[in-house]
Design a protein around this motif. Sequence first.
Motif, PDB file in Angstrom:
ATOM      1  N   ARG A 244       4.557  -8.158   5.795  1.00 35.92           N
ATOM      2  CA  ARG A 244       3.518  -8.270   4.357  1.00 35.92           C
ATOM      3  C   ARG A 244       2.201  -7.702   4.419  1.00 35.92           C
ATOM      4  N   VAL A 245       1.977  -7.659   5.817  1.00 37.14           N
ATOM      5  CA  VAL A 245       0.675  -7.086   6.119  1.00 37.14           C
ATOM      6  C   VAL A 245       0.467  -5.993   6.513  1.00 37.14           C
ATOM      7  N   GLU A 246       2.287  -5.145   6.538  1.00 35.69           N
ATOM      8  CA  GLU A 246       1.920  -3.630   6.280  1.00 35.69           C
ATOM      9  C   GLU A 246       2.487  -3.308   5.984  1.00 35.69           C
ATOM     10  N   ALA A 247       3.180  -4.170   4.692  1.00 37.19           N
ATOM     11  CA  ALA A 247       3.343  -3.792   3.439  1.00 37.19           C
ATOM     12  C   ALA A 247       1.458  -3.212   2.888  1.00 37.19           C
ATOM     13  N   GLY A 248       1.162  -4.233   2.900  1.00 42.12           N
ATOM     14  CA  GLY A 248      -0.480  -3.679   2.482  1.00 42.12           C
ATOM     15  C   GLY A 248      -1.082  -3.428   2.660  1.00 42.12           C
ATOM     16  N   ARG A 249      -0.985  -2.748   4.117  1.00 38.18           N
ATOM     17  CA  ARG A 249      -1.866  -1.659   4.272  1.00 38.18           C
ATOM     18  C   ARG A 249      -1.038  -0.134   3.560  1.00 38.18           C
ATOM     19  N   ARG A 250       0.231  -0.479   3.737  1.00 38.01           N
ATOM     20  CA  ARG A 250       0.694   0.932   2.879  1.00 38.01           C
ATOM     21  C   ARG A 250       0.456   1.516   1.021  1.00 38.01           C
ATOM     22  N   MET A 251       0.293  -0.100   0.684  1.00 31.07           N
ATOM     23  CA  MET A 251       0.120  -0.100  -0.466  1.00 31.07           C
ATOM     24  C   MET A 251      -1.715   0.331  -0.579  1.00 31.07           C
ATOM     25  N   GLY A 252      -2.730   0.580   0.613  1.00 34.46           N
ATOM     26  CA  GLY A 252      -3.913   0.540  -0.011  1.00 34.46           C
ATOM     27  C   GLY A 252      -4.861  -0.630   1.098  1.00 34.46           C
ATOM     28  N   PHE A 253      -4.130  -1.918   0.685  1.00 34.88           N
ATOM     29  CA  PHE A 253      -5.408  -2.562   1.614  1.00 34.88           C
ATOM     30  C   PHE A 253      -4.879  -3.149   3.542  1.00 34.88           C
ATOM     31  N   PRO A 254      -5.928  -2.330   3.362  1.00 35.94           N
ATOM     32  CA  PRO A 254      -6.075  -1.928   5.333  1.00 35.94           C
ATOM     33  C   PRO A 254      -6.416  -3.122   5.889  1.00 35.94           C
ATOM     34  N   ASN A 255      -7.071  -4.630   4.826  1.00 35.05           N
ATOM     35  CA  ASN A 255      -7.276  -5.778   5.720  1.00 35.05           C
ATOM     36  C   ASN A 255      -6.700  -6.919   4.920  1.00 35.05           C
ATOM     37  N   ALA A 256      -5.312  -6.171   4.559  1.00 38.26           N
ATOM     38  CA  ALA A 256      -3.878  -7.409   4.272  1.00 38.26           C
ATOM     39  C   ALA A 256      -4.119  -8.658   4.551  1.00 38.26           C
ATOM     40  N   ALA A 257      -4.673  -8.799   6.395  1.00 35.61           N
ATOM     41  CA  ALA A 257      -4.102  -9.918   6.369  1.00 35.61           C
ATOM     42  C   ALA A 257      -4.409 -11.120   6.639  1.00 35.61           C
ATOM     43  N   GLY A 258      -5.872 -10.967   5.042  1.00 33.10           N
ATOM     44  CA  GLY A 258      -7.734 -11.853   4.954  1.00 33.10           C
ATOM     45  C   GLY A 258      -6.995 -11.626   3.978  1.00 33.10           C
ATOM     46  N   MET A 259      -6.450 -11.472   3.020  1.00 32.18           N
ATOM     47  CA  MET A 259      -6.301 -11.299   1.799  1.00 32.18           C
ATOM     48  C   MET A 259      -4.691 -11.921   1.531  1.00 32.18           C
ATOM     49  N   VAL A 260      -5.068 -12.441  -0.378  1.00 31.21           N
ATOM     50  CA  VAL A 260      -3.183 -13.294  -0.214  1.00 31.21           C
ATOM     51  C   VAL A 260      -2.860 -12.300  -1.032  1.00 31.21           C
ATOM     52  N   ILE A 261      -2.990 -11.068  -1.319  1.00 33.98           N
ATOM     53  CA  ILE A 261      -2.214  -9.675  -2.002  1.00 33.98           C
ATOM     54  C   ILE A 261      -1.640  -8.696  -0.399  1.00 33.98           C
ATOM     55  N   PRO A 262      -1.031  -8.313  -1.105  1.00 37.68           N
ATOM     56  CA  PRO A 262       0.312  -8.442  -1.584  1.00 37.68           C
ATOM     57  C   PRO A 262       1.233  -9.333  -1.318  1.00 37.68           C
ATOM     58  N   LYS A 263       2.006 -10.216  -2.808  1.00 29.02           N
ATOM     59  CA  LYS A 263       2.350 -11.808  -2.633  1.00 29.02           C
ATOM     60  C   LYS A 263       4.140 -11.228  -2.301  1.00 29.02           C
ATOM     61  N   PRO A 264       4.189 -11.602  -0.770  1.00 26.03           N
ATOM     62  CA  PRO A 264       6.155 -11.200  -0.429  1.00 26.03           C
ATOM     63  C   PRO A 264       6.829 -12.603  -1.587  1.00 26.03           C
TER      64      PRO A 264
END
Length: 374
Positions: A244-264
Motif C-alpha cells: 500500500r505504501v509503495e502504491a501510494g508513493r507511485r500514486m503521488g502520496f510520498p507520505n502514504a504511511a501516515g495517511m489512510v489512502i490509498p485503501k487496499p
Amino acid sequence: MNHLTSRQIGIPCVMMRGGTSRGPFFLASDLPASPAERDALLLSVMGAGNDLGIDGIGGGNPLTSKVAIVGPATLAGADVDYLFAQVRVQEGIVDTSPNCGNMLAAVAPFAIEAGLVPATDGVTVVRIHNVNTGKLIEARVQTPDGRVTYEGEAVIDGVPGTAAPIHLAFLDAAGANTGRLLPTGAPVDRIIGIDGTDGIEVSCIDAAIPVMLVRAADLGKTGHEPMDSYRLDRVFMARLEALRVEAGRRMGFPNAAGMVIPKPVLLAPPTRGGTLAVRYFMPHDCHRAMAITGAVATATACTIPGTVASALAGRMALPGDVTFEHPAGRLTVRLDPGAGQSAPTASILRTSRRLFEGTVFARPSDPPRAAMAA
C-alpha cells in the motif's frame, strides 16, 4: 454557537448513522475556522488517545470514529458542502484526505433538517460538494409532505432492519485525490514484495477514493476469510501495508504511511452469485462490510481493460451492475455511461438514521494534537 459549561466547550451535535458507519454531524459554523483548532476539538470530542475512545463519543472502531462537517455550498451547482474527517483515535490524528460514502448517506437528511436545503414534497434532491475531493454527489432523499422520513422498506447488508432509501449518484468520481483515474498511468503495476519475492500485480485506481486493488491469492489468501483473521495475521498485514505504501508513493502520496489512502482491497472470485468477492481495508483493519467510495473505485476498475478487477470480473458493458460479496453480505453498484467523463456515473442505494441530537463537550485544555494529513 459554541458555549462553555463547567469549563468545557459545548458544541451542537447530531449523531447519525450513514450506511454502515456512524458519527457526529456538525454545522461548519459551530466549529473553529482554523483547521488546527478544529481538529484539536474533534480529537477531544471523539476521545482520541485511547483505542476505545473512552473519554469521548468515538466508537472504538474506524467505522464509528468518523465526523461529518456540513455547511453552505462554496461550489457552483452544489447545495451544501460536506467535509469528512477520519479520527484516528490511537494516533491522535484527524485525516481529511479521503471521502466517506457511507457517512455521505446522512449528509442530505442532516442538511435538510438543519435548514440548509428546503425540502420538497415526495423526494428532495440535494447536490453535495465533497470538500475533501472537490467532487459532486447527488443524493435523493424521501421527504413526504416536505419532511425527512427515515422509515421505509430498503435493506442494506451490515445494518439491521429496514429504512427509507437514499440514492447516491457519484457524478464525476475520477481523479478524486490525484486528478487522474489511473494515477500511475497504467492499469497494472508490479511491486516487489518486502521479502524480495516476485513482484505482485496491483491496480491503482482513483475514483471517489484512491485504492490499491490486489488479488487475494497473490498474497496467500482466498479473499473469503473472516474479517478479523486478517488483522491477526501480522505477516500478511505487514506485506499488505508495504504494498500500500509503495502504491501510494507511485500514486503521488510520498507520505502514504501516515495517511489512510490509498485503501487496499483484496479481490477474489465470487461464491454467491456476485461479480467479485472483496475485503476492503481502512487501511489497517478489514472493513466489516464495504466502503461506498471503495465500491465506486473498484466497480469503475471493472470497466477498465487490463486492471486486476476487470481480469477477475470479465468483460463488462455499460449500463450494468457490479455486485460485491463482502463480510456482511452484498453491495451493488450501478454504472451508467458518464457523458464526457473519464469514468462512468456510479449509483448506490444507502439508508441513514438520526440517532440523537444535543450538545457534545470538549476539553478546553486539550493540546492541539491534530495533524492534518496532506
